[in-house]
Scaffold this active site. Structure first.
Site, PDB file in Angstrom:
ATOM      1  N   ASP A   1       3.499   1.621   7.953  1.00  0.00           N
ATOM      2  CA  ASP A   1       2.245   0.891   7.760  1.00  0.00           C
ATOM      3  C   ASP A   1       2.332  -0.192   6.682  1.00  0.00           C
ATOM      4  OD1 ASP A   1      -0.308   0.018   8.014  1.00  0.00           O
ATOM      5  OD2 ASP A   1      -1.266   1.811   7.204  1.00  0.00           O
TER       6      ASP A   1
ATOM      7  N   ASP B   1       0.852  -1.190   0.000  1.00  0.00           N
ATOM      8  CA  ASP B   1       0.000   0.000   0.000  1.00  0.00           C
ATOM      9  C   ASP B   1       0.884   1.236   0.000  1.00  0.00           C
ATOM     10  OD1 ASP B   1      -2.427   1.380   0.018  1.00  0.00           O
ATOM     11  OD2 ASP B   1      -2.503   1.476   2.206  1.00  0.00           O
TER      12      ASP B   1
END
Length: 328
Positions: A217, A201
């Protein structure tokens, strides 16, 4: 122990404080909620004024083994001197459990926003993505998924078919636009690429700047083509995109070879992300955080725009893929 609710309804402040106490951390400051829809993330300071971030994983999403694979990958990246936000090892482990919730503690790492129009930043990020993929291609995930149409199109379509959030008079058109994307993807999506472990991502919001990039993340880490970690960093008109791709791939190529045939996957990956993201919000609508954060989802105009966007993306899938300069 019964598995906690999907929407964190029993994750109260006292439970968070008790969980941290079990790791040996005593919270002195208040818990400050950080921007995260999927998980629950809080920043705080301990009695020694050290700052931390604790992340509680959304139940019923990743298994213990899948989270541990993410942590292992992050540890490998850190060992290879790649700037990533890595979980702390507390009592010999990075993953902990309290009242059925899996959670992880990170050091609090500040930084400013990555500048999407800064070519020097793009070049730095390209080099480090090459290094991330250099580590990522040493093996593949065993229990985390591999990017494909089942997860990103078939399952989201089922979610949308069952949803009562979509206005009745627009639902048939919305589902038809998703099916059109799915049918078109069947013709242009391919798996003629070498799978490797990805950030998964890698958009500008997951990059901080601290005298260089800091990647945060890795919650969506999975196997897939290298281009998945690159395409979301490129923007602008076609000439600007070509320039950015030239910069990005030249820097990336200093550490990892890029197969330019993967450029044909850019629009398919964009289409898959569009459908997956919409279904992701719908799937989590019962979490009180989502109606509060996405109030426009109850407006008919939003769904009309989605139909238009999906139909336009289906058209783009049928156009020739991006071509770069002969250097690549």
């Amino acid at each position: 122990m019964k598995e906690p609710a999907f929407n964190f309804q029993h994750l109260h402040p006292d439970a968070i404080l008790d969980a941290l106490w079990e790791t040996g951390i005593r919270v002195e400051s208040g818990l400050t909620a950080l921007n995260s829809y999927e998980n629950r993330v809080y920043q705080f300071s301990d009695e020694d004024k050290k700052r931390y971030v604790v992340k509680f994983y959304r139940p019923q999403r990743w298994s213990q083994q899948q989270i541990e694979e993410e942590h292992q990958f992050t540890a490998e990246l850190l060992a290879d001197e790649i700037p990533v936000a890595a979980p702390l090892l507390l009592h010999g482990k990075t993953l902990h459990q309290h009242q059925g919730y899996w959670y992880t503690v990170f050091p609090s790492l500040g930084g400013r926003q990555y500048e999407t129009d800064n070519y020097e930043h793009l070049e730095w990020v390209g080099r480090f993505l090459g290094r991330i993929h250099q580590t990522g291609q040493k093996s593949t995930f065993n229990v985390r998924p591999t990017i494909g149409l089942e997860e990103y199109i078939t399952e989201p379509l089922q979610v949308l078919e069952a949803s009562e959030l979509i206005p009745i008079k627009l639902k048939s058109a919305l589902l038809a636009s998703v099916r059109l994307i799915g049918t078109t993807l069947q013709k242009c999506w391919h798996t003629q690429w070498q799978p490797l472990r990805l950030h998964g991502d890698c958009h500008p919001g997951n990059i901080l700047w601290r005298d260089g990039p800091l990647f945060v993340d890795l919650d969506d880490a999975r196997n897939g083509p290298a281009v998945q970690d690159l395409w979301m960093l490129v923007n602008g008109d076609i000439q600007e995109q070509r320039l950015q791709w030239d910069i990005l791939l030249e820097a990336y190529g200093e550490f990892c070879e890029f197969d330019t045939h993967e450029l044909s996957l850019i629009e398919p990956l964009r289409a898959m992300r569009m459908v997956y993201y919409l279904a992701w919000v719908v799937r989590r609508w019962q979490d009180p955080a989502f109606p509060a954060s996405f109030p426009w989802m109850t407006d008919e105009d939003f769904w009309r725009r989605q139909i238009s966007l999906f139909n336009e993306q289906a058209r783009l899938l049928q156009e020739p893929p991006l071509q770069l300069t002969p250097a690549f």
